[in-house]
Design a protein around this motif. Structure first.
Motif, mmCIF file in Angstrom:
data_model
loop_
_atom_site.group_PDB
_atom_site.id
_atom_site.type_symbol
_atom_site.label_atom_id
_atom_site.label_comp_id
_atom_site.label_asym_id
_atom_site.label_seq_id
_atom_site.Cartn_x
_atom_site.Cartn_y
_atom_site.Cartn_z
ATOM 1 N N MET A 23 0.764 -1.194 0.024
ATOM 2 C CA MET A 23 -0.078 0.035 -0.160
ATOM 3 C C MET A 23 0.980 1.289 -0.007
ATOM 4 O O MET A 23 0.454 2.336 -0.672
ATOM 5 C CB MET A 23 -0.944 0.023 1.222
ATOM 6 N N ASN A 24 2.056 1.338 0.876
ATOM 7 C CA ASN A 24 2.825 2.383 0.772
ATOM 8 C C ASN A 24 3.539 2.597 -0.680
ATOM 9 O O ASN A 24 3.593 3.750 -0.869
ATOM 10 C CB ASN A 24 3.812 2.137 1.871
ATOM 11 N N ASP A 25 3.652 1.669 -1.273
ATOM 12 C CA ASP A 25 4.272 1.606 -2.452
ATOM 13 C C ASP A 25 3.402 2.574 -3.502
ATOM 14 O O ASP A 25 3.471 3.436 -4.323
ATOM 15 C CB ASP A 25 4.665 0.624 -3.311
ATOM 16 N N VAL A 26 2.233 2.153 -3.519
ATOM 17 C CA VAL A 26 1.041 2.752 -4.041
ATOM 18 C C VAL A 26 0.754 4.349 -4.005
ATOM 19 O O VAL A 26 0.754 5.121 -4.510
ATOM 20 C CB VAL A 26 -0.326 2.022 -4.292
ATOM 21 N N LEU A 27 0.714 4.475 -2.512
ATOM 22 C CA LEU A 27 0.525 5.679 -1.850
ATOM 23 C C LEU A 27 1.828 6.725 -2.282
ATOM 24 O O LEU A 27 1.586 7.920 -2.524
ATOM 25 C CB LEU A 27 0.352 5.661 -0.362
ATOM 26 N N SER A 28 2.994 6.213 -2.448
ATOM 27 C CA SER A 28 4.085 7.191 -2.887
ATOM 28 C C SER A 28 4.073 7.741 -4.037
ATOM 29 O O SER A 28 4.857 8.331 -4.506
ATOM 30 C CB SER A 28 5.501 6.365 -2.518
ATOM 31 N N HIS A 29 2.976 7.191 -5.128
ATOM 32 C CA HIS A 29 3.082 7.949 -6.466
ATOM 33 C C HIS A 29 2.025 9.082 -6.255
ATOM 34 O O HIS A 29 1.894 9.690 -7.230
ATOM 35 C CB HIS A 29 2.455 6.645 -7.232
ATOM 36 N N GLY A 30 1.809 9.641 -5.082
ATOM 37 C CA GLY A 30 1.076 10.955 -5.036
ATOM 38 C C GLY A 30 1.017 11.636 -3.992
ATOM 39 O O GLY A 30 1.344 10.855 -2.704
ATOM 40 N N ALA A 66 -8.977 23.368 1.108
ATOM 41 C CA ALA A 66 -9.386 22.480 -0.076
ATOM 42 C C ALA A 66 -7.903 21.701 -0.453
ATOM 43 O O ALA A 66 -6.915 22.201 -0.127
ATOM 44 C CB ALA A 66 -9.398 23.499 -1.394
ATOM 45 N N THR A 67 -8.354 20.491 -0.430
ATOM 46 C CA THR A 67 -7.205 19.457 -0.710
ATOM 47 C C THR A 67 -7.177 19.396 -2.358
ATOM 48 O O THR A 67 -8.116 19.158 -2.971
ATOM 49 C CB THR A 67 -7.818 18.102 -0.009
ATOM 50 N N THR A 68 -5.592 19.321 -2.784
ATOM 51 C CA THR A 68 -5.529 19.140 -4.034
ATOM 52 C C THR A 68 -4.479 17.986 -4.285
ATOM 53 O O THR A 68 -3.280 18.059 -3.614
ATOM 54 C CB THR A 68 -4.825 20.186 -4.860
ATOM 55 N N PRO A 69 -4.913 16.905 -4.917
ATOM 56 C CA PRO A 69 -3.876 15.959 -5.213
ATOM 57 C C PRO A 69 -2.952 16.016 -6.136
ATOM 58 O O PRO A 69 -2.975 16.673 -7.431
ATOM 59 C CB PRO A 69 -4.848 14.613 -5.158
ATOM 60 N N THR A 70 -1.790 15.578 -5.998
ATOM 61 C CA THR A 70 -0.739 15.781 -7.033
ATOM 62 C C THR A 70 -0.307 14.225 -7.397
ATOM 63 O O THR A 70 0.168 13.479 -6.213
ATOM 64 C CB THR A 70 0.437 16.639 -6.631
ATOM 65 N N VAL A 71 -0.158 13.420 -8.297
ATOM 66 C CA VAL A 71 -0.220 12.182 -8.580
ATOM 67 C C VAL A 71 0.857 12.102 -9.823
ATOM 68 O O VAL A 71 0.567 12.699 -10.930
ATOM 69 C CB VAL A 71 -1.573 11.437 -8.622
ATOM 70 N N ASP A 72 1.587 10.890 -9.772
ATOM 71 C CA ASP A 72 2.470 10.363 -11.187
ATOM 72 C C ASP A 72 1.460 10.242 -12.108
ATOM 73 O O ASP A 72 0.477 9.615 -11.868
ATOM 74 C CB ASP A 72 3.101 9.271 -10.489
#
Length: 178
Positions: A77-84, A96-102
């Motif tokens: 799970m941490n590997d997946v979460l490390s992509h954003g 306001a929350t803004t995601p930044t994702v690979d």
């Protein structure tokens, strides 16, 4: 195109439920032609910008935590979460929350992130269907938290029918012995 058995759950559980068992055989919805693209569109993602392998990786990570939480599942799970990550800004006096994702990880990361929120807020409401041959998960929204099956019409009915049959057969055998 395959038809999924359980839709309408949270994005994370809906992703996990793209795998199921049918007559003893594992079915992978995301392996069907065009299925990942359909899934991406259902959740508002542009299929051209998303990576189906990332989605499968996220599904595996979420399922690992559901089935066997521990260091290996945490690492997945941490590997997946490390992509954003998420940034919090204030706009109009409100956060306001803004995601930044690979690139390619938008849907996969969002599903994993949604799962962490679900586990943080209501872990006791995440359930696996009580039918012994079912691998589907659901979020129990019943008032008293007593839902047992992903669907009363399928697994619930089969379970109750099997229980009735066993009881009936046991009663008949008891009568024959008398």
């Amino acid at each position: 195109m395959l038809e999924r058995l359980l839709v309408g759950e949270t994005i994370s559980l809906d992703l996990v439920n793209t795998e199921w068992i049918d007559h003893g055989d594992k079915v992978d919805f995301l392996a069907a032609d065009g299925a990942p693209e359909l899934w991406f569109r259902e959740y508002g993602f542009d299929p051209a910008e998303e990576d189906a392998d990332a989605l499968r990786t996220s599904r595996t990570a979420i399922r690992s935590l559901l089935e066997a939480a521990g260091p290996e599942a945490d690492a997945r799970m941490n590997d997946v979460l490390s992509h954003g990550y998420e940034s919090i800004r204030v706009a109009g006096g409100r956060p306001a929350t803004t995601p930044t994702v690979d690139s390619g990880w938008g849907a996969a990361w969002r599903a994993a992130r949604a799962f962490t929120e679900l586990v943080a807020t209501h872990p006791d409401r995440i359930r696996q269907c009580a039918h012994p041959d079912c691998v589907l998960y659901f979020y129990d929204t019943s008032r008293n938290g007593s839902r047992r099956w992903h669907s009363m019409e399928t697994c619930g009915a089969r379970t109750k029918s099997a229980r009735h049959y066993r009881r009936h057969v046991t009663d008949e055998k008891a009568k024959q012995r008398r």
